[in-house]
Design a protein around this motif. Structure first.
Motif, PDB file in Angstrom:
ATOM      1  N   VAL A  23       0.872  -1.176   0.000  1.00 34.98           N
ATOM      2  CA  VAL A  23       0.000   0.000   0.000  1.00 34.98           C
ATOM      3  C   VAL A  23       0.906   1.222   0.000  1.00 34.98           C
ATOM      4  O   VAL A  23       1.821   1.317   0.819  1.00 34.98           O
ATOM      5  CB  VAL A  23      -0.933   0.012   1.234  1.00 34.98           C
ATOM      6  CG1 VAL A  23      -1.754   1.290   1.281  1.00 34.98           C
ATOM      7  CG2 VAL A  23      -1.844  -1.212   1.225  1.00 34.98           C
ATOM      8  N   ARG A  24       0.668   2.120  -0.924  1.00 36.54           N
ATOM      9  CA  ARG A  24       1.483   3.339  -1.002  1.00 36.54           C
ATOM     10  C   ARG A  24       1.500   4.051   0.352  1.00 36.54           C
ATOM     11  O   ARG A  24       0.484   4.088   1.052  1.00 36.54           O
ATOM     12  CB  ARG A  24       0.894   4.301  -2.036  1.00 36.54           C
ATOM     13  CG  ARG A  24       1.065   3.875  -3.430  1.00 36.54           C
ATOM     14  CD  ARG A  24       0.659   4.980  -4.407  1.00 36.54           C
ATOM     15  NE  ARG A  24      -0.221   5.983  -3.840  1.00 36.54           N
ATOM     16  CZ  ARG A  24      -1.353   6.399  -4.408  1.00 36.54           C
ATOM     17  NH1 ARG A  24      -1.742   5.885  -5.550  1.00 36.54           N
ATOM     18  NH2 ARG A  24      -2.081   7.330  -3.835  1.00 36.54           N
ATOM     19  N   PRO A  25       2.631   4.616   0.731  1.00 35.13           N
ATOM     20  CA  PRO A  25       2.734   5.293   2.024  1.00 35.13           C
ATOM     21  C   PRO A  25       1.643   6.351   2.251  1.00 35.13           C
ATOM     22  O   PRO A  25       1.101   6.459   3.353  1.00 35.13           O
ATOM     23  CB  PRO A  25       4.122   5.934   1.985  1.00 35.13           C
ATOM     24  CG  PRO A  25       4.906   5.035   1.084  1.00 35.13           C
ATOM     25  CD  PRO A  25       3.931   4.589   0.031  1.00 35.13           C
ATOM     26  N   GLN A  28      -1.605   4.590   3.457  1.00 34.37           N
ATOM     27  CA  GLN A  28      -1.564   3.702   4.621  1.00 34.37           C
ATOM     28  C   GLN A  28      -2.373   4.284   5.781  1.00 34.37           C
ATOM     29  O   GLN A  28      -2.709   5.452   5.804  1.00 34.37           O
ATOM     30  CB  GLN A  28      -0.109   3.467   5.037  1.00 34.37           C
ATOM     31  CG  GLN A  28       0.658   2.666   4.017  1.00 34.37           C
ATOM     32  CD  GLN A  28       2.134   2.505   4.355  1.00 34.37           C
ATOM     33  OE1 GLN A  28       2.631   3.009   5.354  1.00 34.37           O
ATOM     34  NE2 GLN A  28       2.840   1.797   3.497  1.00 34.37           N
ATOM     35  N   ARG A  29      -2.667   3.402   6.738  1.00 35.42           N
ATOM     36  CA  ARG A  29      -3.406   3.744   7.968  1.00 35.42           C
ATOM     37  C   ARG A  29      -4.873   4.083   7.688  1.00 35.42           C
ATOM     38  O   ARG A  29      -5.490   4.860   8.399  1.00 35.42           O
ATOM     39  CB  ARG A  29      -2.757   4.904   8.715  1.00 35.42           C
ATOM     40  CG  ARG A  29      -1.324   4.658   9.129  1.00 35.42           C
ATOM     41  CD  ARG A  29      -1.248   3.466   9.970  1.00 35.42           C
ATOM     42  NE  ARG A  29      -0.535   3.716  11.206  1.00 35.42           N
ATOM     43  CZ  ARG A  29      -0.312   2.770  12.075  1.00 35.42           C
ATOM     44  NH1 ARG A  29      -0.742   1.574  11.855  1.00 35.42           N
ATOM     45  NH2 ARG A  29       0.341   3.009  13.179  1.00 35.42           N
ATOM     46  N   ARG A  30      -5.431   3.488   6.632  1.00 32.49           N
ATOM     47  CA  ARG A  30      -6.834   3.707   6.279  1.00 32.49           C
ATOM     48  C   ARG A  30      -7.614   2.397   6.183  1.00 32.49           C
ATOM     49  O   ARG A  30      -8.760   2.396   5.748  1.00 32.49           O
ATOM     50  CB  ARG A  30      -6.932   4.446   4.951  1.00 32.49           C
ATOM     51  CG  ARG A  30      -6.278   5.804   4.978  1.00 32.49           C
ATOM     52  CD  ARG A  30      -6.393   6.485   3.653  1.00 32.49           C
ATOM     53  NE  ARG A  30      -5.591   7.702   3.652  1.00 32.49           N
ATOM     54  CZ  ARG A  30      -5.455   8.469   2.607  1.00 32.49           C
ATOM     55  NH1 ARG A  30      -6.070   8.195   1.486  1.00 32.49           N
ATOM     56  NH2 ARG A  30      -4.707   9.547   2.674  1.00 32.49           N
ATOM     57  N   GLY A  33      -4.794  -1.996   3.507  1.00 37.38           N
ATOM     58  CA  GLY A  33      -3.974  -3.205   3.579  1.00 37.38           C
ATOM     59  C   GLY A  33      -4.720  -4.356   4.225  1.00 37.38           C
ATOM     60  O   GLY A  33      -4.679  -5.496   3.744  1.00 37.38           O
ATOM     61  N   GLN A  34      -5.412  -4.069   5.301  1.00 40.24           N
ATOM     62  CA  GLN A  34      -6.175  -5.104   5.993  1.00 40.24           C
ATOM     63  C   GLN A  34      -7.283  -5.648   5.093  1.00 40.24           C
ATOM     64  O   GLN A  34      -7.493  -6.860   5.009  1.00 40.24           O
ATOM     65  CB  GLN A  34      -6.768  -4.546   7.283  1.00 40.24           C
ATOM     66  CG  GLN A  34      -7.454  -5.587   8.123  1.00 40.24           C
ATOM     67  CD  GLN A  34      -7.879  -5.049   9.480  1.00 40.24           C
ATOM     68  OE1 GLN A  34      -7.613  -3.909   9.827  1.00 40.24           O
ATOM     69  NE2 GLN A  34      -8.539  -5.873  10.244  1.00 40.24           N
ATOM     70  N   THR A  56       7.419  -1.659   9.057  1.00 41.27           N
ATOM     71  CA  THR A  56       5.985  -1.354   9.058  1.00 41.27           C
ATOM     72  C   THR A  56       5.181  -2.578   8.638  1.00 41.27           C
ATOM     73  O   THR A  56       4.099  -2.812   9.164  1.00 41.27           O
ATOM     74  CB  THR A  56       5.659  -0.167   8.130  1.00 41.27           C
ATOM     75  OG1 THR A  56       6.165  -0.443   6.820  1.00 41.27           O
ATOM     76  CG2 THR A  56       6.248   1.119   8.646  1.00 41.27           C
ATOM     77  N   ALA A  57       5.718  -3.365   7.722  1.00 35.95           N
ATOM     78  CA  ALA A  57       5.017  -4.575   7.279  1.00 35.95           C
ATOM     79  C   ALA A  57       5.001  -5.628   8.385  1.00 35.95           C
ATOM     80  O   ALA A  57       3.959  -6.238   8.640  1.00 35.95           O
ATOM     81  CB  ALA A  57       5.664  -5.138   6.022  1.00 35.95           C
ATOM     82  N   PHE A  60       2.521  -4.672  10.977  1.00 31.58           N
ATOM     83  CA  PHE A  60       1.175  -4.803  10.417  1.00 31.58           C
ATOM     84  C   PHE A  60       0.707  -6.255  10.493  1.00 31.58           C
ATOM     85  O   PHE A  60      -0.393  -6.532  10.975  1.00 31.58           O
ATOM     86  CB  PHE A  60       1.194  -4.302   8.965  1.00 31.58           C
ATOM     87  CG  PHE A  60      -0.038  -4.616   8.172  1.00 31.58           C
ATOM     88  CD1 PHE A  60      -1.219  -3.922   8.394  1.00 31.58           C
ATOM     89  CD2 PHE A  60      -0.016  -5.585   7.182  1.00 31.58           C
ATOM     90  CE1 PHE A  60      -2.355  -4.200   7.651  1.00 31.58           C
ATOM     91  CE2 PHE A  60      -1.139  -5.867   6.431  1.00 31.58           C
ATOM     92  CZ  PHE A  60      -2.318  -5.168   6.670  1.00 31.58           C
TER      93      PHE A  60
END
Length: 83
Positions: A23-25, A28-30, A33-34, A56-57, A60
């Protein structure tokens, strides 16, 4: 890969391999990825390989309950959580 896994290679048999998930930086945090990982895995026992340098991966995957199997040669192998 077999050298890295040693006697644990049998734990990957019959599991789905997650080949690449990024996921592009700036996205992320939205929850993207999940959601992507859930769509790929679909409650099927799975495994994935990631670089240890991508902290970070690794964080995660651990937050999502993926279990670390082995680390070596700058790589980490994770198993999906039980369905």
């Amino acid at each position: 890969m077999r050298v890295l896994l040693g006697g644990r290679a049998d734990q990957l048999v019959g599991r789905r391999e997650v080949r690449e998930l990024v996921v592009r930086p700036d996205a992320q945090r939205r929850g993207l990825g999940q959601a992507l990982l859930a769509a790929i895995v679909q409650d099927t026992p799975s495994w994935l390989l990631t670089a240890t340098a991508i902290t970070t991966a690794t964080g995660f995957y651990q937050r999502l309950g993926w279990r670390h199997l082995v680390t070596g040669a700058g790589l980490m192998v994770y198993l999906s959580p039980p369905a």
